[in-house]
Design an enzyme around this catalytic site. Structure first.
Site, mmCIF file in Angstrom:
data_model
loop_
_atom_site.group_PDB
_atom_site.id
_atom_site.type_symbol
_atom_site.label_atom_id
_atom_site.label_comp_id
_atom_site.label_asym_id
_atom_site.label_seq_id
_atom_site.Cartn_x
_atom_site.Cartn_y
_atom_site.Cartn_z
ATOM 1 N N GLU A 163 5.281 1.250 -1.725
ATOM 2 C CA GLU A 163 4.775 2.011 -2.871
ATOM 3 C C GLU A 163 5.891 2.914 -3.410
ATOM 4 O O GLU A 163 6.036 4.059 -2.955
ATOM 5 C CB GLU A 163 3.618 2.911 -2.442
ATOM 6 C CG GLU A 163 2.396 2.196 -1.981
ATOM 7 C CD GLU A 163 1.149 3.047 -2.236
ATOM 8 O OE1 GLU A 163 0.242 2.554 -2.903
ATOM 9 O OE2 GLU A 163 1.123 4.201 -1.800
ATOM 10 N N GLY A 169 0.699 6.023 -10.170
ATOM 11 C CA GLY A 169 -0.013 6.794 -11.186
ATOM 12 C C GLY A 169 0.743 6.962 -12.503
ATOM 13 O O GLY A 169 0.404 7.804 -13.316
HETATM 14 P P1 PGA Z 1 -2.066 4.223 -8.302
HETATM 15 O O1 PGA Z 1 -1.852 4.799 -6.814
HETATM 16 O O2 PGA Z 1 -2.713 2.864 -8.145
HETATM 17 O O3 PGA Z 1 -2.998 5.216 -8.967
HETATM 18 O O4 PGA Z 1 -0.735 4.152 -8.930
HETATM 19 C C1 PGA Z 1 -1.471 3.957 -5.773
HETATM 20 C C2 PGA Z 1 -1.385 4.757 -4.498
HETATM 21 O O5 PGA Z 1 -0.992 5.921 -4.544
HETATM 22 O O6 PGA Z 1 -1.719 4.240 -3.419
#
Ligand code: PGA
Length: 250
Positions: A163, A169
């Site tokens: 990630e 986000g």
């Molecule tokens: P997101 O977050 O899908 O809102 O980008 C992913 C995460 O933090 O696991």
């Protein structure tokens, strides 16, 4: 390898009633899906109640402490989570690394406790800045630090979630080609840590701005076995759309 889709609700929703409603909708939508694993990771206070209503989806948590008992006010242990019905736990999410200042050593203790208690540990790693030339080294350090001293027999309890912080986000996910390279890089390190046989079965997930529109792109990348979904997991239709794409990419 079975695809796995993990819903990371983070600090949402605001009440148990809303959480149960959301979990019911996701679980219902997941009913007819075959060949994939869906995990819902709610905030701690909701874990047990949500576990009781899930029929198809599995229960997870978003964090765990690196010790099993003692004078540690406010912490939650791996055996506690197991006794409340959890099968999975997210560990070392970048938001915890940043806001709670979790170190690789602390994260390593959590992974050890989780795996030895029978939980699947979803170890999150990912660089903050891809333009820095040492970002691969950074990811490697997180991976080696998080997995230090983990027994080979516990390898089957480990999931890795790549990630990148800049993708979380932001609406700017990783490019599939870059994800493919990263999945290979991660797999190579896992081979070094656990040996080929044990490392082969460790699923590598992707997380960061995943939606029902873009999820197929990541699910079709070689070496990627699933997704960790934040924002889109709070919208049942969206999340079910992502899970459906996973059934198609098996
Ligand atoms: P997101 O977050 O899908 O809102 O980008 C992913 C995460 O933090 O696991």
């Amino acid at each position: 390898m079975k695809k796995i889709i993990v819903a990371n609700w983070k600090l949402n929703p605001s009440t148990i009633a809303k959480a149960i409603d959301l979990a019911r909708k996701i679980d219902h939508g997941a009913k007819k899906m075959r060949g994939i694993e869906i995990v819902i990771a709610p905030p701690f206070p909701y874990v047990r109640d949500i576990g009781k209503i899930l029929r198809r989806a599995h229960l997870g948590a978003q964090n765990v402490f690196g010790k099993n008992e003692g004078a540690f006010t406010g912490e939650v242990s791996a055996p506690m989570l197991v006794s409340c019905g959890a099968r999975y736990v997210i560990i070392g999410h970048s938001e915890r690394r940043i806001y709670a200042r979790e170190t690789n050593a602390e994260i390593n203790a959590k992974v050890k406790r989780a795996a030895s208690s029978g939980l699947f540990a979803v170890l999150c790693i990912g660089e903050r800045d891809r333009t820095k030339e040492n970002f691969l080294r950074f990811v490697k350090q997180q991976l080696l630090g998080g997995l230090k001293g983990i027994q080979k027999r516990h390898a089957k309890k480990i999931f890795i979630a790549y990630e990148p912080v800049w993708a979380i986000g932001t609406g700017k996910p990783v490019r599939p080609d870059d994800l493919r390279e990263m999945a290979i890089y991660i797999r190579r390190i896992l081979f070094d840590v656990f040996g080929r046989k044990a490392a082969h079965s460790i699923p590598v997930l992707y997380g960061g701005s995943v939606t029902s529109k873009n999820s197929a792109l990541f699910l079709n990348v070689d070496g990627v076995s699933g997704l960790l979904v934040g924002g889109a997991s709070l919208d049942p239709e969206e999340f079910i759309g992502i899970a459906k794409n996973a059934t198609k990419s098996i």
